[in-house]
Design a protein around this motif. Structure first.
Motif, mmCIF file in Angstrom:
data_model
loop_
_atom_site.group_PDB
_atom_site.id
_atom_site.type_symbol
_atom_site.label_atom_id
_atom_site.label_comp_id
_atom_site.label_asym_id
_atom_site.label_seq_id
_atom_site.Cartn_x
_atom_site.Cartn_y
_atom_site.Cartn_z
ATOM 1 N N LEU A 120 15.397 72.043 -3.171
ATOM 2 C CA LEU A 120 14.589 72.845 -4.086
ATOM 3 C C LEU A 120 15.260 72.889 -5.461
ATOM 4 O O LEU A 120 16.480 73.027 -5.555
ATOM 5 C CB LEU A 120 14.417 74.272 -3.562
ATOM 6 N N PRO A 121 14.464 72.781 -6.535
ATOM 7 C CA PRO A 121 15.030 72.852 -7.883
ATOM 8 C C PRO A 121 15.006 74.271 -8.437
ATOM 9 O O PRO A 121 14.134 75.077 -8.103
ATOM 10 C CB PRO A 121 14.078 71.961 -8.687
ATOM 11 N N TYR A 122 15.981 74.560 -9.280
ATOM 12 C CA TYR A 122 15.987 75.804 -10.056
ATOM 13 C C TYR A 122 16.134 75.395 -11.519
ATOM 14 O O TYR A 122 17.190 74.894 -11.925
ATOM 15 C CB TYR A 122 17.137 76.704 -9.621
ATOM 16 N N VAL A 130 19.697 73.854 -2.736
ATOM 17 C CA VAL A 130 19.001 74.388 -3.909
ATOM 18 C C VAL A 130 19.908 74.108 -5.099
ATOM 19 O O VAL A 130 21.080 74.502 -5.099
ATOM 20 C CB VAL A 130 18.728 75.900 -3.796
ATOM 21 N N MET A 156 16.545 81.646 -2.428
ATOM 22 C CA MET A 156 15.570 80.589 -2.141
ATOM 23 C C MET A 156 15.885 79.901 -0.822
ATOM 24 O O MET A 156 14.982 79.570 -0.047
ATOM 25 C CB MET A 156 15.535 79.582 -3.287
ATOM 26 N N ILE A 186 16.734 75.213 -15.384
ATOM 27 C CA ILE A 186 17.469 75.858 -16.464
ATOM 28 C C ILE A 186 17.267 75.031 -17.726
ATOM 29 O O ILE A 186 16.754 73.917 -17.680
ATOM 30 C CB ILE A 186 18.976 76.009 -16.132
ATOM 31 N N TRP A 192 25.934 74.158 -6.926
ATOM 32 C CA TRP A 192 24.980 73.686 -5.927
ATOM 33 C C TRP A 192 25.040 74.622 -4.730
ATOM 34 O O TRP A 192 26.121 75.007 -4.279
ATOM 35 C CB TRP A 192 25.315 72.268 -5.447
ATOM 36 N N PRO A 233 20.321 73.684 -9.544
ATOM 37 C CA PRO A 233 19.794 73.787 -10.901
ATOM 38 C C PRO A 233 19.501 72.399 -11.469
ATOM 39 O O PRO A 233 20.260 71.450 -11.243
ATOM 40 C CB PRO A 233 20.921 74.475 -11.670
ATOM 41 N N ARG A 249 19.723 83.890 -7.126
ATOM 42 C CA ARG A 249 18.339 83.448 -6.941
ATOM 43 C C ARG A 249 18.288 82.173 -6.108
ATOM 44 O O ARG A 249 17.427 82.031 -5.231
ATOM 45 C CB ARG A 249 17.660 83.222 -8.300
ATOM 46 N N CYS A 250 19.201 81.250 -6.346
ATOM 47 C CA CYS A 250 19.235 80.005 -5.570
ATOM 48 C C CYS A 250 19.590 80.264 -4.109
ATOM 49 O O CYS A 250 19.019 79.652 -3.201
ATOM 50 C CB CYS A 250 20.202 79.016 -6.203
ATOM 51 N N TRP A 255 21.608 83.440 -11.566
ATOM 52 C CA TRP A 255 21.125 82.119 -11.143
ATOM 53 C C TRP A 255 21.606 81.812 -9.732
ATOM 54 O O TRP A 255 20.842 81.341 -8.889
ATOM 55 C CB TRP A 255 21.638 81.030 -12.075
#
Length: 239
Positions: free
Chosen positions: A209-211, A132, A122, A213, A184, A134, A118-119, A115
């Motif tokens: 940007l949201p991630y 970015v 991004m 979960i 964060w 979660p 990936r953030c 996670w």
């Protein structure tokens, strides 16, 4: 090469005593976010900010450099951004100011290195992004269902000025996301400008940007330790 730092944050003065280092499946709570940060393929530096020597020592054992937080930043009234900026000033003094800061919250085990990476990716793909984060969907606690207390003791809608009919069915409402307090990813260049973005976490800026979960478990009460244990046994992969 981009410098990407992890900052594990945890305060010693909490209503649940020693919550960041309580035992969960043979490890202190903070082990799980700390381990996920260490397993990241993109993070280059690791720090822990705390006022508590026990937290700092537990983080040090996981490979995190210790940043002793000043007493005024350890009060219940202290803001998270203040300890973040203090830590960044320490990094800057050592000529190791990062381009991207990954803030890991020590009392949340619902995190994985995948996670995190990936953030970070991004943000690397669009450097105008200020954060970015979660998020998890929760229409049960939608602001359109919330109430506030009037002066006469009666309940009123929390959201004002709504004229259209609101369904009592949560699935009919616009999707509502809440910020997860596990980690964060922050744009340090934006942070250093001191600009104010979206409230209440204004340091995250306006291009967030949201991630997505499924859930986030903050440990504030003993029952949360049970939920954390169940999540770790089912999902945690960064051992």
């Amino acid at each position: 090469m981009r410098r990407i730092a992890a900052l594990l944050t945890g305060r010693g003065n909490n209503s649940l005593k020693d919550k960041n280092i309580l035992d969960v499946l043979g490890h202190p709570v903070l082990y799980y976010p700390a381990r996920a940060g260490r397993k990241s393929k993109l993070i280059t530096d690791w720090y822990c900010s705390s006022d508590d020597p026990k937290i700092l020592q537990a983080a040090f054992e996981e490979g995190y450099e210790r940043i002793l937080r000043p007493a005024e930043l350890a009060l219940p009234t202290a803001q998270h951004i203040d300890c973040i900026r203090h830590a960044l000033s320490i990094m800057d003094q050592a000529d190791r100011l990062p381009d991207i800061l990954v803030v890991l919250l020590a009392n949340n085990v619902t995190v994985s290195s995948q996670w995190i990476d990936r953030c970070i990716q991004m943000m690397l793909e669009d450097e105008s992004v200020t954060a970015v984060v979660p998020v998890y969907e929760d229409n049960d606690h939608h602001p359109l269902r919330a109430k506030t207390l009037e002066a006469d003791g009666t309940l009123a809608m929390y959201e004002k000025g709504i004229v259209e009919k609101i369904s009592t069915n949560r699935q009919d409402l616009p999707t509502c996301y809440f910020l997860s307090h596990n980690f964060w990813v922050l744009n340090v260049e934006y942070l250093m400008t001191g600009k104010e973005g979206q409230q209440p976490w204004s340091f995250m800026g306006d291009k967030i940007l949201p991630y997505a979960i499924d859930e986030s478990i903050d440990i504030h009460h003993h029952v949360d330790l049970i939920l954390a244990k169940e999540w770790i046994e089912k999902y945690y992969t960064d051992h």
